[in-house]
Design an enzyme around this catalytic site. Sequence first.
Site, short mmCIF file in Angstrom:
data_model
loop_
_atom_site.label_atom_id
_atom_site.label_comp_id
_atom_site.label_asym_id
_atom_site.label_seq_id
_atom_site.Cartn_x
_atom_site.Cartn_y
_atom_site.Cartn_z
N HIS A 1 -27.02 -21.91 36.67
CA HIS A 1 -26.41 -22.49 35.46
C HIS A 1 -25.50 -21.49 34.74
O HIS A 1 -24.32 -21.80 34.50
CB HIS A 1 -27.49 -23.05 34.53
CG HIS A 1 -26.98 -23.40 33.18
ND1 HIS A 1 -26.06 -24.40 32.96
CD2 HIS A 1 -27.25 -22.85 31.97
CE1 HIS A 1 -25.79 -24.46 31.67
NE2 HIS A 1 -26.48 -23.52 31.05
N HIS B 1 -26.27 -16.34 28.09
CA HIS B 1 -26.39 -17.20 26.93
C HIS B 1 -27.80 -17.72 26.65
O HIS B 1 -28.09 -18.11 25.53
CB HIS B 1 -25.37 -18.35 26.97
CG HIS B 1 -25.66 -19.42 27.96
ND1 HIS B 1 -25.15 -19.40 29.25
CD2 HIS B 1 -26.38 -20.56 27.85
CE1 HIS B 1 -25.55 -20.49 29.87
NE2 HIS B 1 -26.29 -21.21 29.05
N GLU C 1 -33.42 -16.78 24.07
CA GLU C 1 -34.38 -17.85 23.80
C GLU C 1 -35.35 -18.11 24.95
O GLU C 1 -36.45 -18.59 24.72
CB GLU C 1 -33.65 -19.14 23.43
CG GLU C 1 -32.76 -19.69 24.51
CD GLU C 1 -31.88 -20.82 24.03
OE1 GLU C 1 -31.83 -21.86 24.73
OE2 GLU C 1 -31.25 -20.66 22.97
N ASP C 2 -34.96 -17.78 26.17
CA ASP C 2 -35.79 -18.14 27.33
C ASP C 2 -36.45 -16.96 28.04
O ASP C 2 -37.24 -17.17 28.95
CB ASP C 2 -34.95 -18.88 28.38
CG ASP C 2 -34.45 -20.24 27.89
OD1 ASP C 2 -34.99 -20.73 26.88
OD2 ASP C 2 -33.53 -20.77 28.51
#
Length: 118
Positions: free
Chosen positions: A67, A91, A95-96
């Site tokens: 991705h 990006h 958060e991940d």
Amino acid sequence: MSEHVLPSILINDFSENDILRLPPDFYKKAITYLEKSEIKKIQKAYTLAFYAHEGQLRHDGSKYITHPIAVSHILLDLKMDPDSICASLMHDVLEDCDVNKNNLKKLFGKNVAEIVDG
């Protein structure tokens, strides 16, 4: 947050031996308009994203890194600047994954860290 721990090279700094090669089609697009030093910075971002997302899969079962690479291809087609391309590769790491903004700032500069955080 991911359960795996990032290799220390991704938190501290990179040596030449740590940096992964860009996928061939990605590199071919980048070399058409970016300087080698800019591509090296993008390779560092790719390396961080690759290891940060290691073990993560998309809903279709493909590796998650596909991705960010796809997003970065779009920016390469638009001939965007190296900081934007670095940020596109990373990006989702805040958060991940087990990456924090201060590490991004240290490794890639304030501009890239702010874009990723935005």
